[in-house]
Every structure is written in C-alpha cells, then in structure tokens.
Write an enzyme that holds these catalytic residues in place. Structure first.
Site, PDB file in Angstrom:
ATOM      1  N   TYR A 313       0.830  -1.205   0.000  1.00 12.40           N
ATOM      2  CA  TYR A 313       0.000   0.000   0.000  1.00 12.40           C
ATOM      3  C   TYR A 313       0.871   1.264   0.000  1.00 12.40           C
ATOM      4  O   TYR A 313       0.646   2.203  -0.763  1.00 12.40           O
ATOM      5  CB  TYR A 313      -0.897  -0.075   1.236  1.00 12.40           C
ATOM      6  CG  TYR A 313      -1.824   1.087   1.447  1.00 12.40           C
ATOM      7  CD1 TYR A 313      -2.890   1.323   0.583  1.00 12.40           C
ATOM      8  CD2 TYR A 313      -1.678   1.912   2.553  1.00 12.40           C
ATOM      9  CE1 TYR A 313      -3.763   2.368   0.808  1.00 12.40           C
ATOM     10  CE2 TYR A 313      -2.539   2.968   2.788  1.00 12.40           C
ATOM     11  CZ  TYR A 313      -3.589   3.205   1.907  1.00 12.40           C
ATOM     12  OH  TYR A 313      -4.438   4.236   2.149  1.00 12.40           O
ATOM     13  N   LYS A 317       1.198   4.182  -2.748  1.00  6.13           N
ATOM     14  CA  LYS A 317       0.804   5.539  -2.374  1.00  6.13           C
ATOM     15  C   LYS A 317       1.905   6.555  -2.675  1.00  6.13           C
ATOM     16  O   LYS A 317       1.620   7.691  -3.069  1.00  6.13           O
ATOM     17  CB  LYS A 317       0.439   5.578  -0.881  1.00  6.13           C
ATOM     18  CG  LYS A 317      -0.933   4.948  -0.605  1.00  6.13           C
ATOM     19  CD  LYS A 317      -1.991   5.632  -1.461  1.00  6.13           C
ATOM     20  CE  LYS A 317      -3.394   5.131  -1.287  1.00  6.13           C
ATOM     21  NZ  LYS A 317      -4.280   5.577  -2.365  1.00  6.13           N
TER      22      LYS A 317
END
Lengths: 568, 403
Positions: A313, A317
């Site tokens: 993640y 990001k």
C-alpha cells in the site's frame, strides 16, 4: 448606470422631454406582445422574434434583480469618480444595459454577481448648462461572498471508488455544488475480492439525484486500462466532458513484509497505482483538449511516513506522489492542476484499525472541503500534498537540505570525507522545496558552489531570504513604527526566492509567506540581490535605478523599511 | 434570384500610403499618394474612372463632409462621387459601393478611396461621440471609451468558457506579439518594433484586462482601389494573375445584443452571421481549409481573438488555445494580420478596410516582399465598426480568378 441625461444642447431638450421617467425612475418598457422588458422603452420591440411596433408599457427597472454580464475597469472613461468600473447588467426578468459600478473595486466585480440599481446623484454642469442623472449598480449585500463560493456548475467530475466512505462524501459535496458526477464503484469487498455489485454506486447516484443533482453510475474496474477508458467514456457519453478526476478507489491487503505474497503486492499496486494511471490517462486527454482539469491523487500517511504491515500500500501511495510530480509539469500549460490528498478518515479500509471513539471523529466530512477546494476553479496550486482529517490540515512536501560540496575530478571524495561532513549533509536546517528536477539540479550545483565560488557569492549563499524574513520580527523597531500602518510585499525571484509579506500596524510587526491582500508596496528582485541589499553589499538607490529592484505601489512608503528594521 | 458578387468584379489597381504620424502630409496629400500608386498599378488614366466612392469616418476632422474632398483633391472630371461612412467599417463600405456599381453594369471602371487624418487632432484615440451619435446614445452609454467597450469581451469570454484570467491575458498578448512581429517586415507600417509576451503582459492597463499593447492606436493614411469587370480586365491584358472579389458582406446590429437577454457578451453576433454569408457567397465550404490568410479588425487584441471564432475557424471557447499554439502566426496554418494589422500597420479609420484588401491583393499577386506567403488562394478581410454590443461587420473575400 450612468445615465447622462442631456448632453450636447441640440439633443438635450428632446431627450429630457421624452425620457424624464427613464432618467429619474429608471423606467423602460415591457412589450405587451411578448412580455420582454427593455431599456429604453422603444417604438419597436427589441426581441428579434417579436418586433412588435408601439407595443410597450412602462416598466420600472429600479427594483428588478440583476447580475453582472460583462465588466471592465477603464482608465480612460469619463465618470463621476474615475477610473470607472462599468459593464453590462442583465435583469433576470429581462432587459439589460450598461451600468456604472463606480463604488466597487475591480476585484469585487465578477460576471454573474447579483447587483441592485440605486439612484446615485444628479450632477449639474454649470459651465455647459446641463444636468446628468446617475444611476449605479452596486453588489447586493452579501453577494460578493456568495460569488466567491466554490461552485462546480457546468463541471463534470469522475470519482473512483465513490460507492462509500470518502468517495461518496466527495461525490455528494461536488454534486451539491453543481457538478455532474460519474460515481464509479466496482462494488467488491474491501480487499478487492468477490464479484462486483452495482448497488453501492447506484445508491450514491440515487442520493445525488434525489437531492436534485445529476449523476451516473459506472461499475468498471480501475485496475485495467479498458476499465479506465470506459469510466471516462461514461462521463463523455452522459455529460460531454470531464473537468475533475478524483482517484480515490483503493483496496487493502495488509501483511508483514515476509508474508506479503506477490498476489497481495500486485493486487494493491494494480488498484492504487495502475488504477490512477488507467483512469487519469484518458481523462487527461479530454482535459488537455478543454484547457481545464483538476486531478486529485490519494496518498496516505502510511506511504508518506511509513506504517507497519503496509509495504504494498505504501509503495503504491508514494508511487502516486511521483506520478503527480510529473503530471503537474505536463498539465501546467493546459490549466490542469494535479494535487494529492492524504486523508485521515474512517472508512471501510480503516474501521477495524482505529479505536471506536477516534473512529467516530474521523468523518470523511473533514476531508471533503480540502478536496473540494483543490478541485475548484479558484485553486491555483499544483503538485502539492495535503494532509486532511478530523479538522486538522497541513501540507506535506519533499524537502531538500542544504548542499555540501566535496572534492573535484582530481580529488574524488571518499567515504571518510562523507563521514567527516556527515552532520552538515544530514542537516535539514534551511531545507527547501524544489519545483522539479531542473530546479533540483540547479540547486545542487549552485548551492554546492560555495567551496569554489567568489567570496561575495558565498556570502549570499550562506543566508537565505527565508532566514532574513524569520529574523525580521527581531530586527523590528517598534519605537520607529508609531502611527505606521503598512504592508510590504516581497516577491523574490530565483531558486531561494518566494513571496513574503511584512505587515506593520499598531507598532507590531508580522511576517508571513505568501501574497498579502492589499500591500502598500510590492518589492521585486532576485533572491541574491535581496541578500546583497540586506547585507549592505547593494545600494538600494543604485539597484532601483538600474532596475535590479522594482517597487510597485507606494514607493515613498518603501523608504520606511530602513527606519523600521535594523538588519545587519 | 440574386447570385452574389463572386467573380463579377476584378481589382486592377491598388494603392496605399505609409500609415503613421504623417505630420508631413495633409489629408489631400495622403489621398494623392495612395491614388498615384493605384493609378499606376492599374495602367489607366484618371479620365477612365467613371464613378467614385469616398470613405472617411470622422468627417468633422481634417477632411470634410460630402464627396467633394475627393473630387476636388484628385481633380476628378466631374463624375459621380459618393461619400460613405459606417464607423470603422467605412473603408470596406466604399469598396463595396464601387464593386456594386461595376457589377450592376452601370459603370465599367470605378474608384474606392478611404482616408483619415487623425494624428494632428490633438487628442489620443478617437473622439467621444458628439451630438451626431443619435438621441439615445447618451442614455445607453454615456461614459464609455472604446477600450472599455472591447475589454468587456474579455470578462465575458473568460467567464463563459471558464478560462483563468492569466491564461486569457497570455493568449491576447500572443495576438499582439504576432502582429508586432509582422509589422517589422512592413515598410508602410506605423509601428515596426517587435515586442515580447512579457512586455505586453506587464504593460500599463488601459481598460482591464487590456494593456497598452492590447490596443491599436490611430494613424494618418489613405488607401484605394480601382475595380472593373473581369471581362474588361482581360481585355486590358490583366487576365493573368487576376484578382477578383469573391464575397462582400455587411451585417449591422439591431440593438439585440445591448437590449435583449440572449447574447453572452463574449463574441460578435454580426460577424458570426456575416462570415457565414460571405463563405456561402464565395463558394467556400470549409473556411479552416480554404482561407489562406486574413486581415482582421484587431482594434484590440481580444477583438481579434474572439473573431477567430466568429469566422468559424476556431471552435467556440478554443480560440485562445489556437492563438497560443501559433495557428494565426505568419508561419501558422492561417496567418492573420500579415501586414501588422490595425495594431501595427495602423488605423486611419476610413482607409483601414481598403488597407486590409490591399495586403490581400499584394499577397495574391506575389508582391508582398518579405511578408510573402506561399501561394495563397483566398484572402479574407474583416472590418468592424462600433462596439461589441452594437456594431457593423464588413467582410470581403478576394482571390485569384480561376475561371
């Protein structure tokens, strides 16, 4: 309205005789045949589809609601109080004419601003022997604030992952403010698994349309290029354009690193990073064509700062931040602004991570205003990252510390040299933000020149304008500032430049970065010249006459600076 | 059934003075200067001219009313001379009169001449309208200036198409930069200095958002044309490389823009209609492909910008982008203001419409010197009088005779 009743003598008498009511009461005509109000009352109706002759009754414009249609601030025109601000007002119930906005300042007037007509004054010109009756249009009280509101009328927004949480909240707010929305949601489980369901997107569409807005649902998967194309196609088919894209869709598959199987890694990268690429590319094409675009990337504190168990993640990001950094450059020419939000909000993705009482405060509604602002016409920033949530807002940025120059081609630096200079290299004091790769290169090269450059250059490199402005409150002499109320605006060019303003009032001094609303005077120069000036190496008068120093506004007041501050 | 003007009139001679501050010349001198060039170009003698149309706009100033300033100045041999005036579209109006006279068969050879002498009037810009402006004008617009009227196009255009002020300002700056670059190449131009986008953008504001370089000045000057039928032109040995009139259209406002809630204030309703009729008259289906070059009425940079759209060449709301992309630059797809335009060639009101046709004529004959474009086919001129909210639009299209 500047009705100048009677001008040269030969027209004055007829005009005044015929049009007394028009001048004194702002009376025009309304057509009995087609109902069109018009000014002035004429023999033939102005409506081209009507054209009736002798069909008009009196019609008073004075109390009719009106709006600005066009405007200018004219340095050449003749007015009661030049320079004159005027333009066309349009009455909502029909009729329009040129009106004076003379009591307004230019930045108060906007196309669409609600105005009301008021009688201003009668002016008698004794010399030429005629009198003038002046009506003016002034903004309806509170209208200017209203006109400054963020408004998305006519805009089309795509919001991915808008079936719930943040995406839904963005969709509702943008729709409430006039945007037409494509509500994209695959309708899958939180980890992206399971068959998609149309329900969440449909529900949001219904919420919007029930409230009087316009929206369509789309169920495509952002993780494929075809899905992205289709989402944009949905917008074009339904609304004919795309102005705003909020890349919000996301999934989570948290695992500590060694347990992070490729499928978990890939699935998260596919939705967050590739997903943003897949939708942004076709949307960017449309935005470029239209010369307008607002794109939001969604990053996360996990990516910006790190969070255990979220390598996939966090990588995705921060990938989006890099994506934004380049897109801001490529979109700049076409008024496409790209910014990134790091939301702190309770959503499906975070509900079991947070304690319930904090979860309660983490409403998407705290993130929404920041995103809505970044999507607005008014928002001029591009390429920036904002933290938002729970009523707290801040900007995050990649900062670069001061350059340390070591060695040269004949004398290459060693690990020991690095070690020796470690405290300097590792020091973030005086760190700054750099616009792009070129700026970063320039900074590295010029900032690092201090070992070899001219002594004078080295001096100016040692102290930055930012330092100077930080020191300014200490250098302020309140005793010299009695009765002084000024705002000095500095606009400094160059890699260490920027905008600062210094406000002096009530014998207090306040220094802020950015642009002041109404500066007394604006001082423009390069960062290096500014430092040379401050350190006494540049004579202000000489700089002023050579053009190195430009002062706009009240030049006389700029001379107060020397009196108010001792900077040496 | 009317068949229009296409190929019924040939231009066989043109002349144009240097425009500018002509302290050395009175209006009569300027007329003679333009006429001598024109007559020599045509190969005719003065006695061959059978009727004349005379255009001058600010009639009280330096020239005079009636057709006599022309007939007496040129010592025309007691022929019909008609004076016309249609605000800044006066020059095209004079040309139109001469063309219609030839096309009707009433005359074989006619003269159109426009002149204006403004620089020694003692004021800048144009005079405020006086009592000659009509009884209602003082109620409609008592205190506006020309820059103030046209500047309003910008506020409305930016609002309608949601264009940031800065972007629009840059686009109109490009319009002026381009015209200045062209003016450098024109020995007859009033202003012959190049300017940069920064200079234009930072110049003092005249009427927000128009700055100094967004506004054209006024000039002294004269331009004229001699027209006949293609048949007579051929007999005169002008068959090769003959330039004929393809379209002549004029559209006048009826007060709708100013009084009726329909127009958005960001374009010219007249030009939009006038250009459509002109293309039809000229047999042009796709102006974007067929028009080779244009001289537009760039009294203000924003006027030129929105006119790109009213001519149906740029799409609505896209002209600012096309301008920035260089579409109308001299090396662009459809060069505009090749001679510098009103902005740099200058703007002696009554002569401007004929000056535009003069440049198109030179280009079509390959006589434009350093400014020469490659093999142009159709040249369009757009001559506008009045204000955005009430105006006169005159368009001509001329081209090579292809029959």
């Amino acid at each position: 309205m500047g009705i100048r009743a009677e001008a040269p003598l030969q027209t004055a008498l007829t005009t005044l005789y015929r049009n007394r009511k028009m001048l004194l009461g702002l009376v025009g005509g309304v057509c009995r045949e087609c109902g069109t109000p018009q000014f002035p009352k004429s023999d033939v109706c102005v409506n081209p589809e009507c054209g009736a002759v002798h069909s008009q009754d009196d019609y008073e414009f004075a109390d009719q609601p009106a709006r600005v249609k066009t405007f200018t601030g004219d340095m050449l025109s003749v007015s009661v109080d030049p320079p004159n601000i005027y333009g066309m007002v349009e009455f909502e119930n029909g009729g329009r004419f040129m009106a004076d906005f003379t009591d307004c300042t230019l930045d108060e007037v906007k196309v669409g601003l609600p105005m009301q007509m008021t009688f201003r004054r009668r002016v008698v010109d004794m010399e030429r022997g005629f009198s003038s009756y002046f009506w003016k249009a002034k903004p309806v009280p509170g209208a200017a604030v209203e006109a400054d509101k963020v408004d998305f009328s006519g805009r089309v927004a795509i919001i991915t992952g808008a079936g719930g949480g943040l995406g839904r909240a963005y969709a509702l707010e943008l729709a409430r403010r006039g945007a037409k929305i494509v509500v994209n949601d695959l309708g899958s489980a939180r980890d992206g698994s399971g068959k998609g369901s149309a329900t969440p997107a449909e529900k949001v569409v219904k919420e919007i349309t029930d409230a009087g807005g316009e929206a369509v649902a789309n169920y495509d998967n952002v993780a494929t290029p075809e899905g992205g194309e289709n989402i944009v196609k949905t917008a074009l088919d339904a609304f004919g354009r795309v102005d705003i894209l909020i890349n919000n869709a996301g999934i989570l598959r948290d695992k500590s690193f060694l347990k992070m199987e490729p499928e978990n890694w890939n699935a998260v990268i596919a939705v967050h990073l590739k997903g943003a690429y897949n939708v942004t590319r076709p949307a960017f094409r449309v935005m470029k064509e239209n010369g307008f675009g607002r794109i939001i990337m969604t990053t996360s504190a996990a990516g910006l700062y790190g969070n255990f168990g979220q390598t996939n993640y966090s990588a995705a990001k921060m990938g989006l931040v890099g994506f934004m950094n380049v897109l801001k450059l490529e979109g700049a020419k076409y008024n496409i602004k790209v910014n990134t939000i790091a939301p702190l909000a309770a959503s499906r993705l975070t509900e079991d991570i947070m304690p319930p009482e904090i979860f309660e405060k983490m409403k998407p509604e705290y993130v929404v205003p920041m995103v809505a602002w970044l999507c607005s016409d008014q928002c001029e920033v591009s390429g920036q990252i904002f933290n938002a949530g729970m009523g707290y807002y801040s900007r995050a940025a990649i900062m670069t510390g001061r350059t340390v120059a070591l060695g040269d081609n004949d004398n290459l630096p060693t690990p020991e040299d690095i070690h020796k200079k470690w405290d300097d290299i590792n020091n973030m004091e005086g760190a700054k933000e750099l616009y792009d790769l070129n700026a970063a290169m320039m900074d590295l090269l010029t900032g690092g020149a201090s070992d070899t450059a001219e002594p004078e250059k080295a001096d100016t490199a040692d102290i930055s304008p930012k330092d100077v402005f930080e020191m300014m409150p200490q250098a302020f002499k309140p005793e010299a500032a009695a009765g002084v109320d000024v705002v000095f605006q500095y606009v400094l060019d160059g890699p260490r430049g920027g905008e600062w303003y210094v406000a002096v009032k009530d014998q207090k001094c306040e220094v802020r970065s950015g642009m002041a609303d109404k500066p007394t005077c604006t001082i423009k120069m390069t960062d290096d010249n500014f430092i040379r000036l401050i350190t006494g190496k540049l004579d202000p008068m000489q700089a002023f006459s050579s053009g190195d120093l430009v002062v706009e506004g009240d030049i006389m007041k700029s001379q107060l600076i020397e009196k108010l501050f001792t900077l040496k | 059934m009317a068949t229009g003007i296409r190929d019924k009139v040939a231009i066989i001679g043109m002349g144009c003075t240097r425009f500018g501050e002509r302290w050395d010349a009175d209006a009569e001198t300027l007329m003679v200067e333009a006429f001598e060039e024109c007559l020599e170009d045509s190969g005719l003698e003065k006695k061959d001219i059978q009727a004349a149309w005379f255009g001058t706009c600010m009639e009280e100033i330096n020239v005079g009313k009636t057709g006599m300033p022309l007939s007496v100045t040129l010592r025309l041999p007691m022929i019909p001379v008609t004076r016309v005036e249609n605000y800044c579209a006066t020059g095209t109006e004079a040309f139109r009169g001469a063309c219609y006279a030839v096309a009707s068969g009433a005359y074989d050879i006619c003269l159109a001449l426009g002149v204006e002498k403004l620089k020694d009037t003692g004021y800048g810009g144009l005079p405020n309208p006086g009592s000659n402006a009509g009884t209602l004008v003082w109620q409609w617009w008592p205190n506006i200036s020309a820059p103030g009227c046209f500047a309003q196009l910008a506020s409305a255009y930016a609002a309608k198409y949601k264009i940031p002020d800065r972007d629009l300002k840059r686009a109109i700056a490009h319009v002026s930069v381009k015209s200045h670059a062209n003016g450098v190449l024109n020995p007859k131009a009033h202003l012959r200095k190049a300017v940069t986008e920064e200079q234009v953008m930072n110049a003092p504001i005249i009427a927000h958002p128009l700055g100094l370089f967004d506004c054209c000045g006024v000039s002294d000057g004269s331009a004229c044309a001699i027209v006949t039928t293609p048949e007579i032109a051929k007999k005169m040995g002008k068959g090769k490389n003959m330039v004929t009139v393809k379209a002549l259209q004029i559209a006048l406002s009826n007060g709708e823009e100013r009084g009726f809630n329909r127009w958005d204030g960001e374009h010219f309703m007249t030009t939009s209609k006038c250009s459509t009729l002109a293309y039809k008259e000229a047999g042009i289906d796709d102006p974007k492909k067929e028009i080779s070059m244009m001289e537009l009425h760039d009294c203000f940079s924003i006027t030129e910008l929105v006119t790109y759209e009213d001519l149906h060449i740029s799409e609505r709301g896209k002209a600012w982008r096309d301008a920035l992309d260089g579409m109308y630059d001299r090396d662009g797809k459809i060069p505009a203001q090749v001679d510098g335009g009103l902005k740099c060639f200058g703007h002696p009101i009554g002569a401007s419409g004929l000056r535009m046709i003069y440049e198109m004529y030179l280009q079509l004959l390959g006589r434009a010197g350093e400014r020469q474009l490659e093999n142009p086919r159709y040249g369009l001129t757009h001559n506008l009088g009045g204000f955005p909210f009430q105006n006169i639009c005159a368009i001509s299209i001329i081209g090579k005779y292809e029959n």
